[in-house]
Enzyme design. Structure first.
Site, PDB file in Angstrom:
ATOM      1  N   SER A  16       0.818  -1.212   0.000  1.00 20.64           N
ATOM      2  CA  SER A  16       0.000   0.000   0.000  1.00 20.64           C
ATOM      3  C   SER A  16       0.853   1.264   0.000  1.00 20.64           C
ATOM      4  O   SER A  16       0.523   2.246  -0.673  1.00 20.64           O
ATOM      5  CB  SER A  16      -0.954  -0.004   1.199  1.00 20.64           C
ATOM      6  OG  SER A  16      -0.242  -0.111   2.417  1.00 20.64           O
ATOM      7  N   TRP A  17       1.954   1.268   0.755  1.00 23.15           N
ATOM      8  CA  TRP A  17       2.783   2.466   0.826  1.00 23.15           C
ATOM      9  C   TRP A  17       3.477   2.724  -0.511  1.00 23.15           C
ATOM     10  O   TRP A  17       3.537   3.852  -0.986  1.00 23.15           O
ATOM     11  CB  TRP A  17       3.778   2.322   1.957  1.00 23.15           C
ATOM     12  CG  TRP A  17       4.518   3.565   2.370  1.00 23.15           C
ATOM     13  CD1 TRP A  17       5.816   3.623   2.769  1.00 23.15           C
ATOM     14  CD2 TRP A  17       4.021   4.910   2.491  1.00 23.15           C
ATOM     15  NE1 TRP A  17       6.157   4.912   3.114  1.00 23.15           N
ATOM     16  CE2 TRP A  17       5.075   5.724   2.946  1.00 23.15           C
ATOM     17  CE3 TRP A  17       2.784   5.498   2.243  1.00 23.15           C
ATOM     18  CZ2 TRP A  17       4.947   7.104   3.162  1.00 23.15           C
ATOM     19  CZ3 TRP A  17       2.640   6.874   2.455  1.00 23.15           C
ATOM     20  CH2 TRP A  17       3.714   7.653   2.906  1.00 23.15           C
ATOM     21  N   LYS A 113       9.868   1.911   7.400  1.00 22.33           N
ATOM     22  CA  LYS A 113       9.829   2.411   8.772  1.00 22.33           C
ATOM     23  C   LYS A 113      10.174   1.288   9.740  1.00 22.33           C
ATOM     24  O   LYS A 113       9.426   0.946  10.648  1.00 22.33           O
ATOM     25  CB  LYS A 113       8.464   3.025   9.064  1.00 22.33           C
ATOM     26  CG  LYS A 113       8.171   4.217   8.139  1.00 22.33           C
ATOM     27  CD  LYS A 113       6.760   4.704   8.218  1.00 22.33           C
ATOM     28  CE  LYS A 113       6.524   5.838   7.231  1.00 22.33           C
ATOM     29  NZ  LYS A 113       5.139   6.336   7.237  1.00 22.33           N
ATOM     30  N   ALA A 147      -1.051   5.682   3.859  1.00 19.99           N
ATOM     31  CA  ALA A 147      -1.289   5.400   2.443  1.00 19.99           C
ATOM     32  C   ALA A 147      -2.766   5.515   2.092  1.00 19.99           C
ATOM     33  O   ALA A 147      -3.124   5.997   1.008  1.00 19.99           O
ATOM     34  CB  ALA A 147      -0.769   3.994   2.110  1.00 19.99           C
ATOM     35  N   LYS A 198       8.064   4.996  16.740  1.00 21.40           N
ATOM     36  CA  LYS A 198       6.637   5.318  16.884  1.00 21.40           C
ATOM     37  C   LYS A 198       5.776   4.087  16.609  1.00 21.40           C
ATOM     38  O   LYS A 198       4.652   3.986  17.122  1.00 21.40           O
ATOM     39  CB  LYS A 198       6.242   6.492  15.992  1.00 21.40           C
ATOM     40  CG  LYS A 198       6.641   6.379  14.519  1.00 21.40           C
ATOM     41  CD  LYS A 198       5.552   5.807  13.658  1.00 21.40           C
ATOM     42  CE  LYS A 198       5.960   5.832  12.201  1.00 21.40           C
ATOM     43  NZ  LYS A 198       4.973   5.210  11.298  1.00 21.40           N
ATOM     44  N   ASN A 263       0.140  -1.110  13.058  1.00 18.90           N
ATOM     45  CA  ASN A 263       0.779  -1.428  14.340  1.00 18.90           C
ATOM     46  C   ASN A 263      -0.220  -1.311  15.485  1.00 18.90           C
ATOM     47  O   ASN A 263      -0.236  -2.145  16.391  1.00 18.90           O
ATOM     48  CB  ASN A 263       1.977  -0.507  14.557  1.00 18.90           C
ATOM     49  CG  ASN A 263       3.130  -0.852  13.635  1.00 18.90           C
ATOM     50  OD1 ASN A 263       3.853  -1.813  13.854  1.00 18.90           O
ATOM     51  ND2 ASN A 263       3.295  -0.068  12.567  1.00 18.90           N
TER      52      ASN A 263
END
Length: 335
Positions: A16-17, A113, A147, A198, A263
């Site tokens: 998706s990203w 990430k 996204a 994060k 997440n």
């Protein structure tokens, strides 16, 4: 060095990203996108119908601007930039057919990430070490941005970080369009570590939500998390940085609270009683925070930063402590 006209950009990854980043790039004129995906069925579908059938399938991509490749060697050939947009755990496998000569003279942009889980190594450091790319020719893409909202063309913001601002400024210009504002920064390591950490905090937020904790507790959790992230980042790369800016705090907030955060979803499942394995099987996408938790926890054995939230998530995911018991212990450590 500037590639703003007739720029060729290779994108490695089919999720998706990656799809969202390609959508943004398609808004630019004079850009050619060379896209590598692992799944042959998806490749065939994109060539025929101009959209990714597996992720963000409503996003229509320009066949004039986007070419799809089966081999990474072909995708990166002639590219000015190479964007890495695969889960950290699979990045070495995805680039296994590339050698340093294939990436020579290119700028490498990590949209990952996460860290290499067994090496506890940043993607940019790994690219520099194993492919000989000067660190000043690497960038990272961070949020706050999901996204799914890019696909809906909701106003979004990106943070583009490098060790030197010109590299970040060039790429930020390519990633700016009518619904995305991309801001350059010269804090490569701070932004990259904050983007990794994060995800750990989002896991904690998901776990507490799954256990029935409310907004009041989550606000305290995120506030303490900002101090935790700041302390760890400073111990690794001491410099003056504004941790309340969108590249750090903004990215943390959207990942901790958004319905689109994988997440947070993963953590929520753990809080509701799923085992780690069951939660992984249930989710279609990778939760980078799972691997990051172990990496950051191991790194902190050297740096000794006070990180009760990260330690708590580690206890739940890797030591199999009951989430309810761990969060009861964590409550006493937050202020």
């Amino acid at each position: 060095m500037s590639f703003l006209n007739n720029t060729k950009i290779a994108v490695i990854g089919g999720g998706s990203w990656a799809t969202a980043l390609i959508k943004i790039l398609c808004e630019q004129n004079h850009i050619q996108i060379r896209w590598w995906l692992r799944n042959q069925k998806d490749i065939d579908h994109i060539r025929k119908f101009n959209h990714n059938p597996s992720y963000l399938s409503d996003v229509v991509l320009s066949p004039r601007k986007v070419k799809v490749f089966e081999k990474t060697v072909d995708a990166v050939k002639g590219a000015d930039y190479v964007i890495l947009a695969v889960p950290a755990a699979f990045v070495r496998e995805s680039l296994q057919h590339l050698s340093p000569k294939h990436l020579q003279g290119k700028r490498i942009v990590s949209a990952i990430k996460g860290m290499l889980p067994d090496l506890n190594l940043l993607i940019t450091d790994w690219i520099s070490r194993d492919f000989g790319i000067p660190i000043e020719d690497t960038c990272v893409i961070a949020g706050p941005c999901h996204a799914e909202e890019v696909a809906l063309e909701k106003q979004s913001y990106l943070s583009i970080a490098s060790t030197e601002c010109p590299a970040a400024e060039d790429f930020a210009a390519l990633m700016t369009c009518r619904y995305v504002a991309a801001n350059p920064l010269d804090d490569l390591y701070g932004v990259e570590y904050a983007a990794i950490m994060k995800n750990i905090i989002a896991l904690a937020c998901g776990i507490t939500h799954g256990l029935g904790y409310g907004d009041n507790f989550q606000a305290v959790l995120v506030s303490n998390a900002m101090q935790e992230i700041g302390g760890f980042v400073t111990s690794l790369d001491p410099r003056e940085r504004n941790m309340s800016s969108s590249a750090y705090l903004g990215d943390l907030l959207v990942t901790s609270y958004s319905q689109f955060s994988r997440n947070r979803l993963f953590g929520n499942m753990i809080g509701r009683g799923y085992s780690v394995k069951a939660a992984q099987l249930e989710m279609k996408m990778i939760a980078e925070g799972f691997y990051a938790t172990k990496s950051i926890h191991e790194m902190n054995k050297i740096h000794h930063v006070n990180m009760p939230i990260t330690n708590s998530v580690y206890r739940v995911l890797y030591e199999e402590h009951a989430p309810a018991v761990v969060m009861e212990d964590l409550k006493k450590l937050l202020k």
